[in-house]
Write a protein that holds these residues in place. Structure first.
Motif, PDB file in Angstrom:
ATOM      1  N   ALA A  53      30.847  -2.601  53.573  1.00 46.26           N
ATOM      2  CA  ALA A  53      30.785  -3.408  54.789  1.00 46.26           C
ATOM      3  C   ALA A  53      29.890  -4.633  54.636  1.00 46.26           C
ATOM      4  O   ALA A  53      30.010  -5.593  55.394  1.00 46.26           O
ATOM      5  N   GLY A  54      28.968  -4.595  53.678  1.00 46.69           N
ATOM      6  CA  GLY A  54      28.029  -5.703  53.503  1.00 46.69           C
ATOM      7  C   GLY A  54      26.694  -5.482  54.191  1.00 46.69           C
ATOM      8  O   GLY A  54      25.810  -6.339  54.159  1.00 46.69           O
ATOM      9  N   MET A  55      26.536  -4.282  54.810  1.00 50.29           N
ATOM     10  CA  MET A  55      25.291  -3.971  55.539  1.00 50.29           C
ATOM     11  C   MET A  55      24.087  -3.822  54.620  1.00 50.29           C
ATOM     12  O   MET A  55      22.945  -3.884  55.073  1.00 50.29           O
ATOM     13  N   SER A  91      30.894 -11.149  60.234  1.00 49.97           N
ATOM     14  CA  SER A  91      31.426  -9.949  59.570  1.00 49.97           C
ATOM     15  C   SER A  91      30.952  -8.635  60.194  1.00 49.97           C
ATOM     16  O   SER A  91      31.735  -7.697  60.352  1.00 49.97           O
ATOM     17  N   LEU A  92      29.665  -8.563  60.522  1.00 49.42           N
ATOM     18  CA  LEU A  92      29.136  -7.262  60.940  1.00 49.42           C
ATOM     19  C   LEU A  92      29.681  -6.803  62.290  1.00 49.42           C
ATOM     20  O   LEU A  92      29.626  -5.618  62.603  1.00 49.42           O
ATOM     21  N   PHE A 134      32.752  -6.766  62.730  1.00 44.79           N
ATOM     22  CA  PHE A 134      33.907  -5.998  62.250  1.00 44.79           C
ATOM     23  C   PHE A 134      33.489  -4.612  61.779  1.00 44.79           C
ATOM     24  O   PHE A 134      34.264  -3.667  61.839  1.00 44.79           O
ATOM     25  N   VAL A 135      32.243  -4.496  61.276  1.00 41.90           N
ATOM     26  CA  VAL A 135      31.721  -3.172  60.905  1.00 41.90           C
ATOM     27  C   VAL A 135      31.646  -2.297  62.150  1.00 41.90           C
ATOM     28  O   VAL A 135      32.111  -1.152  62.156  1.00 41.90           O
ATOM     29  N   MET A 136      31.064  -2.867  63.209  1.00 41.04           N
ATOM     30  CA  MET A 136      30.935  -2.128  64.466  1.00 41.04           C
ATOM     31  C   MET A 136      32.315  -1.749  65.000  1.00 41.04           C
ATOM     32  O   MET A 136      32.536  -0.611  65.430  1.00 41.04           O
ATOM     33  N   GLY A 192      35.160  -1.339  63.359  1.00 45.60           N
ATOM     34  CA  GLY A 192      35.767  -0.289  62.535  1.00 45.60           C
ATOM     35  C   GLY A 192      35.129   1.060  62.795  1.00 45.60           C
ATOM     36  O   GLY A 192      35.819   2.071  62.989  1.00 45.60           O
ATOM     37  N   ALA A 193      33.778   1.088  62.813  1.00 45.54           N
ATOM     38  CA  ALA A 193      33.064   2.355  62.978  1.00 45.54           C
ATOM     39  C   ALA A 193      33.312   2.950  64.358  1.00 45.54           C
ATOM     40  O   ALA A 193      33.577   4.154  64.487  1.00 45.54           O
ATOM     41  N   ILE A 194      33.253   2.120  65.390  1.00 44.36           N
ATOM     42  CA  ILE A 194      33.410   2.637  66.753  1.00 44.36           C
ATOM     43  C   ILE A 194      34.879   2.973  67.034  1.00 44.36           C
ATOM     44  O   ILE A 194      35.178   3.955  67.716  1.00 44.36           O
TER      45      ILE A 194
END
Lengths: 150, 141
Positions: free
Chosen positions: A20-22, A41-42, A44-46, A48-50
């Motif tokens: 994810a790049g975190m 980008s981040l 998109f992490v949230m 995807g995860a949620i």
């Protein structure tokens, strides 16, 4: 929790953070820098995860106590303080632990300071419990955590 | 504000996020535990019967960059900030997440997935103060 299962979960979670790049503090700060050249980008992490979480946690809901909706000062103040540290360095707890594998002195120092901050919170909690006991009050009445009542 | 198209990685970030969501969801479904990293860190101080299992999860987290790094080049995991910021930041993250009983994983991923108001407030607060901090550091100080 079986250790071998939780090892696998930690590994999957950590691989997710990397992909994810975190785990790159510069990228995290690029996301937080909404006034500069912003890297969304981040978000998109949230998403995807949620997105996945909404489904899996619905399936898992019988295994967990009902989620709390209580909002208090400790929650807000604690989150604000956490955000300042996160913004300063670009590490939240997961990526900070993942960065231990780099054996970089700054990553090691950050995790040591994070453990010290965690320990300080426990110390404040137990001091408050002791003070309450000496004062004849029922310690821990607010909850298991003396400092925040959680 | 302008978008940093050069570093923008929507697909990788979405994919990584999905892996994070699966990890958190599986742990909840199978073990009835919330995958909150700050909580697992705090559990380091509690010598109960789940101590080993918590440490194993942290070990997996620490090993992950080595596994990913074996397949593909990884960006630097080291923050480009001074020592004062590293120490102050670590203390604030450690103390703040315990006071708030959660961090980006516990509140931001698990709590929001469970539609908890408490976690929504926490996530809003730490996002706002993190953005404000970066704004001050990069554009004012």
């Amino acid at each position: 929790m079986r250790p071998i299962f939780s090892l696998a979960i930690g590994l999957l979670f950590g691989v997710g953070l990397c992909v994810a790049g975190m785990t790159a503090p510069a990228k995290v700060q690029g996301f937080l820098d909404v006034a500069g050249t912003w890297d969304p980008s981040l978000a998109f992490v949230m998403a995807g995860a949620i997105g996945v979480g909404l489904v899996l946690f619905r399936i898992a809901r019988r295994r967990l106590p009902a989620p709390s909706h209580r909002v208090d000062a400790a929650l807000v103040v604690g989150s604000l303080l956490f955000g300042v540290g996160w913004g300063l360095v670009g590490y939240c707890p997961g990526p900070a632990l993942a960065a231990l594998s780099s054996l970089d002195p700054k990553a090691l120092t950050f995790v040591a300071a994070m453990l010290a901050g965690t320990g300080l919170h426990r110390l404040v909690g137990s001091l408050r419990d002791t003070a309450a006991e000496l004062g004849g009050e029922r310690a821990g009445e607010a909850g298991a955590c003396g400092a925040c009542g959680a | 504000m302008s978008i940093d198209w050069q570093n923008f990685t929507p697909w990788a970030s979405l994919l990584g996020g999905i892996a994070i969501g699966i990890a958190a969801g599986l742990l909840a479904a199978r073990s009835g535990r919330i995958l909150g990293v700050s909580g697992f860190v705090s559990g380091f101080f509690e010598r109960d019967r789940e101590w080993t299992a918590r440490l194993a999860l942290i070990a997996g987290l620490v090993l992950a960059p080595l596994v990913v790094g074996a397949f593909t080049a990884q960006p630097s995991a080291v923050p480009d900030v001074g020592w004062t910021a590293v120490i102050a930041g670590g203390l604030l993250v450690g103390f703040g997440t315990r006071l708030a009983s959660g961090c980006t994983s516990g509140h931001g991923v698990c709590g929001l997935s469970r539609l908890s108001l408490r976690s929504a407030v926490a996530t809003g607060a730490f996002m706002a103060s993190a953005m404000a901090t970066v704004f001050v550091v990069r554009h004012i100080a």
